[in-house]
Every structure is written in structure tokens, then in C-alpha cells.
Design a protein around this motif. Structure first.
Motif, PDB file in Angstrom:
ATOM      1  N   THR A 152       0.798  -1.228   0.000  1.00 26.75           N
ATOM      2  CA  THR A 152       0.000   0.000   0.000  1.00 26.75           C
ATOM      3  C   THR A 152       0.825   1.270   0.000  1.00 26.75           C
ATOM      4  N   ASN A 153       2.103   1.166   0.309  1.00 23.15           N
ATOM      5  CA  ASN A 153       2.914   2.385   0.412  1.00 23.15           C
ATOM      6  C   ASN A 153       4.310   2.132  -0.139  1.00 23.15           C
ATOM      7  N   TYR A 154       4.347   1.467  -1.286  1.00 28.06           N
ATOM      8  CA  TYR A 154       5.608   0.976  -1.862  1.00 28.06           C
ATOM      9  C   TYR A 154       6.464   2.133  -2.365  1.00 28.06           C
ATOM     10  N   VAL A 155       7.764   1.997  -2.146  1.00 31.85           N
ATOM     11  CA  VAL A 155       8.716   2.889  -2.809  1.00 31.85           C
ATOM     12  C   VAL A 155       9.635   2.013  -3.656  1.00 31.85           C
ATOM     13  N   THR A 156       9.908   2.455  -4.869  1.00 28.69           N
ATOM     14  CA  THR A 156      10.607   1.585  -5.819  1.00 28.69           C
ATOM     15  C   THR A 156      12.039   1.272  -5.397  1.00 28.69           C
ATOM     16  N   ALA A 157      12.574   2.068  -4.442  1.00 25.02           N
ATOM     17  CA  ALA A 157      13.916   1.747  -3.926  1.00 25.02           C
ATOM     18  C   ALA A 157      13.925   0.400  -3.214  1.00 25.02           C
ATOM     19  N   ASP A 158      12.735  -0.110  -2.860  1.00 28.99           N
ATOM     20  CA  ASP A 158      12.654  -1.402  -2.170  1.00 28.99           C
ATOM     21  C   ASP A 158      12.653  -2.585  -3.136  1.00 28.99           C
ATOM     22  N   ILE A 159      12.799  -2.344  -4.421  1.00 26.18           N
ATOM     23  CA  ILE A 159      12.683  -3.454  -5.373  1.00 26.18           C
ATOM     24  C   ILE A 159      13.710  -4.549  -5.094  1.00 26.18           C
ATOM     25  N   GLY A 160      14.887  -4.182  -4.597  1.00 30.62           N
ATOM     26  CA  GLY A 160      15.895  -5.209  -4.313  1.00 30.62           C
ATOM     27  C   GLY A 160      15.412  -6.203  -3.267  1.00 30.62           C
ATOM     28  N   ASP A 161      14.846  -5.650  -2.168  1.00 30.81           N
ATOM     29  CA  ASP A 161      14.330  -6.527  -1.108  1.00 30.81           C
ATOM     30  C   ASP A 161      13.109  -7.306  -1.593  1.00 30.81           C
ATOM     31  N   LEU A 162      12.245  -6.632  -2.331  1.00 25.77           N
ATOM     32  CA  LEU A 162      11.042  -7.299  -2.832  1.00 25.77           C
ATOM     33  C   LEU A 162      11.419  -8.427  -3.782  1.00 25.77           C
ATOM     34  N   HIS A 163      12.350  -8.141  -4.663  1.00 25.73           N
ATOM     35  CA  HIS A 163      12.716  -9.138  -5.676  1.00 25.73           C
ATOM     36  C   HIS A 163      13.438 -10.336  -5.045  1.00 25.73           C
ATOM     37  N   ALA A 164      13.952 -10.157  -3.840  1.00 29.15           N
ATOM     38  CA  ALA A 164      14.672 -11.254  -3.191  1.00 29.15           C
ATOM     39  C   ALA A 164      13.735 -12.291  -2.584  1.00 29.15           C
TER      40      ALA A 164
END
Ligand SMILES: [Zn+2]
Length: 450
Positions: A108-120
Motif C-alpha cells: 500500500t505504500n511501496y517505494v521503488t527503492a525497495d525493489i531489491g528486497d522485494l525481488h529477493a
């Protein structure tokens, strides 16, 4: 078969450029300018076979498993629409699967800088990972993180962004892209500026704000070659920002995507292979496998080496044939199932209507235990031996190599082991596939007519 195309040139981006911000909240895209731009000659030797790209969808939910960003029915609608846009360009998709990632912040409050953690969390080396978030993020509705890319995010509130973001993954730039220079409305510079595609008219950022419905009503000009030229932007193009008006990719965009796949190793790794052999495995949980030509489940040299038990939910789709060799064990229980589909690689998105609760072509514990044909190769008459746990009416369907139904025969199987004679003197010599369809499932055999 993999082939690796060397791009004509690689234009490196010399300075960091900020991504264009969304002009429409529901349509915006945060995909940054590519780190480098692949350029191709106009006459590349592209494969005539479909480019079948594997995709895996991650649905974000809140920490407690509620507020799924998208339900399966809506996901199917989105993926079906996306597949329809790509199919005319000989690009198709294998839906490898779907999971849930429970993280309220990312949902609900995603920031694209988190893609590394999300993609892991659950990355796929053989599929493009697509993340679906409940809300838009950072002023946009989607982001592919680079061009090309092996992953992208879309906001459920921007449901048209599947086809757009995957377009970035496969090498497409925005039609209004200018970071390497502006394309002129008269077409000059189309191969080295703008979106590097010559059959998409020149566009400019914000053109969708000068509109009446899907008609451009602006009078924007650009000075090109010594004169002011008026824009006529491509309002129906998926890589524009005219989100409610999306109707197509251009032929040049299709060529650019196929060239990009040919030239990009990590996209090659995400293509459905020509053939697959599944062997030495006990399959549980969910598995979806596609192949452009054939899938062989089990190994003739070591029969009895594959078992799908209990909660197995397997889905197999091949372009030509699926072979279940002796010893393959398929005994899912409850609502689980094994689905075999043939010749659907570009016919529809693989498994759109079957995942994850399927009842089509189901093989279960009441299923078909054997389908054997002899002689094979044959000249005119064929003996078909069928073993069913529960006898009953069944259908024998004969397909040619192109997947065309040649003959359909209704039969009555009265015993567990049944022999059916087929007289086929009228068939042209060649390879055929015989499918047995029964209430409990289906099985196929490959035939050679001499
Ligand atoms: Zn975009």
C-alpha cells in the motif's frame, strides 16, 4: 534453441536523467530511462517460431494476508488482455505461476527503492517477475526498473499497465521518449532518437492532456530540419501515456521486442524452451511447465521415475505433444489436478482459465492409466489399447502436426482394458497425435503414418 544476436550498436547514456513523472495518475509509469539503448538494423533475421516468454506474478497483500492487490479473476482478465496485444507480434506468454507476498508497506505504500528486497523474496531466473501492488506508488502506476528488464511492478489501480510495463521489459521505450534526442514528426531521426522505432509517430510528454476522448486536439510543434512541425501523436499506442486508449503495439515495436529478446541473455533465459523432459522427480505443490514443441513426463530409459502425489497441481502445455511414458504416476488428491494442453502456446495465454483451480483435462486418481497404439508407425489400421480405472464413454481425437483436428470418434469403454480399432487409410503420411478424452482426464500418443 537459443540464439544470441549482437545488437547493431549500444548507445550508452552519458548523464543521469530523471524519469518523467506521470501525467495522469492512473496511467503514469515510473520506468527510468534505460541504462543503455539497444539499436538494431531494420532487417534482422528473426525467428519464425513464437517468442514464448515465461511470466510469474506476485500478488502483494498486507501483513495479515488481507487486502490482496488483485484477485485471480482480475489477474486473468489483465493477462488475457496483455497476451492479446502481443500475439500479433509473435510474442506469447507461459504463465509459470502466482504467489502472494504479505507486506503491508510494499502493498500500500511501496517505494521503488525497495525493489531489491522485494525481488529477493521469490525471484525467478526463468520468468519475468511481475509484482502487483494495491495502490500506485511514487506518483506512478507502474515501473519496469530498466529497459530491458527481468521484472516490473504494476499498481492494481492502473490495470492497463501489464502490457505497458512488460513492453519496457522487452525493450520498448515510451513513444514520447526524448532523452537521446527528439524524433521529428516527419519521421527523421526515428531510428536514433525518440523511441528508436520508425512506425510510431513522434510524440511528446503530456500529449494525452490535449485530448478529446482518444483524439489529440493539441497544436504542439517542434522545430525540425528548419521548420516547425506539428505533432500527430500515436494515441492508441501502448507505450504512450494515452492509457484509456491503448489498442496496439506497432509492427516496428514488435520487431524491436523480438530483436531485444534475441540480443539479451537474461531474456533468452526467460523463454519457454523447445522441449522438456521431466524426470527423476516427485512433484508436489504447484508446477506449471510449457514447451514450444514437446514435453516428456517420465524417462523411457528409467520408467517409473516420476510421481505426482497428494497436493500436486501440475499444468503442462506443449506446442506439439506431451508424452506420458510408462511408469509416470499421477495421483493428486482432493481438488488438485494435472492438466495437459497441447498447441495452445500462442492460442491463448497458457493456463489463464485453469490456474489455480482447474477442472479441465483433469487427470486424477480415477484417471487413464494407459493409452497405447500399435503398430506405430502404421500403414492404414491402428489398434488403440486403453486402460481406464472407471470405464465409460470417451472420445478419441486425432490431430495433425499443426494442431488441426482431423478426426473425432466417440467410443464406449466397457471394461478397464479396452481395444479400439481405427481405420485410417485416408490419412496423408506424416506425424499425428491421438488424444483420448475421458471424464477423468486425457492422454495423448504420437503416431507416424507411413
Ligand atoms: Zn512506461
Amino acid at each position: 534453441m537459443k540464439k544470441y544476436l549482437i545488437p547493431l550498436s549500444v548507445a550508452a547514456l552519458l548523464s543521469a536523467v530523471q524519469p518523467l513523472m506521470a501525467q495522469q495518475p492512473h496511467a503514469g509509469c515510473g520506468t527510468p530511462h534505460p541504462k543503455q539503448v539497444l539499436q538494431f538494423a531494420a532487417t534482422e533475421n528473426l525467428s519464425a517460431n513464437p517468442y514464448v516468454v515465461q511470466i510469474f506474478v506476485h500478488i502483494l497483500r498486507n501483513d495479515d494476508g488481507t487486502n490482496a492487490a488483485m484477485d485471480d479473476a482480475t489477474l486473468r482478465t489483465n493477462l488475457d488482455r496483455m497476451a492479446a496485444f502481443y500475439r500479433p507480434h509473435n510474442i506469447c506468454f507461459t504463465f509459470v505461476g502466482r504467489d502472494f507476498i504479505d507486506n503491508t508497506e510494499w502493498n500500500t505504500n511501496y517505494v521503488t527503492a525497495d525493489i531489491g528486497d522485494l525481488h529477493a523474496v521469490n525471484p525467478h531466473s526463468d520468468a519475468i517477475d511481475i509484482y502487483v501492488h494495491a495502490n500506485g506508488f511514487e506518483g506512478s502506476g507502474g515501473n519496469a526498473y530498466d529497459i530491458p528488464s527481468s521484472k516490473c511492478s504494476v499498481a492494481a489501480t492502473a490495470s492497463f499497465n501489464f502490457e505497458h510495463e512488460v513492453g519496457h521489459c522487452l525493450g520498448l521505450l515510451h513513444t514520447f521518449e526524448t532523452f537521446m534526442g527528439a524524433e521529428c514528426p516527419d519521421g527523421s531521426g526515428c531510428g536514433s532518437d525518440g523511441d528508436f522505432v520508425c512506425d510510431t509517430p513522434a510524440d511528446f510528454a503530456g500529449s494525452q492532456n490535449m485530448s478529446s476522448g482518444c483524439t489529440y486536439t493539441g497544436s504542439q510543434t517542434i522545430n525540425c530540419n528548419g521548420s516547425d512541425q506539428a505533432y500527430n501523436p500515436p494515441t492508441n499506442n501502448i507505450m504512450s501515456y494515452w492509457a484509456g486508449c491503448y489498442a496496439q503495439f506497432s509492427a516496428g515495436q514488435g520487431t524491436r521486442m523480438r530483436n531485444t529478446i534475441d540480443a539479451t541473455g537474461f531474456l533468452q533465459d526467460r523463454l519457454t524452451p523447445d522441449d522438456r523432459i521431466i524426470t527423476n522427480t516427485t512433484l508436489t505443490g504447484e508446477i506449471a511447465v510449457g514447451a514450444q514443441n514437446s514435453i516428456q513426463i517420465g524417462n523411457i530409459a528409467a520408467a517409473g521415475d516420476v510421481a505426482m502425489n497428494g497436493n500436486a497441481h501440475g499444468m503442462f502445455n506443449a506446442g506439439q505433444f506431451i508424452q506420458l511414458v510408462p511408469g509416470t504416476g499421477i495421483t493428486p488428491t482432493g481438488a488438485n489436478s494435472v492438466l495437459l494442453t497441447i498447441n495452445r502456446m500462442c492460442d491463448g495465454l497458457f493456463l489463464t482459465s485453469e490456474f489455480p483451480t482447474a477442472d479441465r483435462n483433469r487427470i486424477n486418481q480415477d484417471g487413464i492409466t494407459a493409452l497405447q497404439v500399435s503398430p506405430n508407425p502404421f500403414i492404414s489400421n491402428l489398434q488403440v489399447q486403453i486402460s481406464l480405472v472407471n470405464p465409460g464413454p470417451a472420445t478419441l481425437m486425432l490431430f495433425d502436426l499443426t494442431g488441426k483436428l482431423v478426426q473425432e470418434t466417440s467410443i464406449q469403454v466397457n471394461a478397464n482394458d479396452h481395444t479400439e480399432q481405427l481405420e485410417l487409410p485416408h490419412l496423408d503420411p506424416g506425424i499425428y497425435f491421438l488424444r483420448l478424452r475421458h471424464a477423468s482426464g486425457s492422454a495423448s500418443a504420437r503416431l507416424v503414418k507411413l
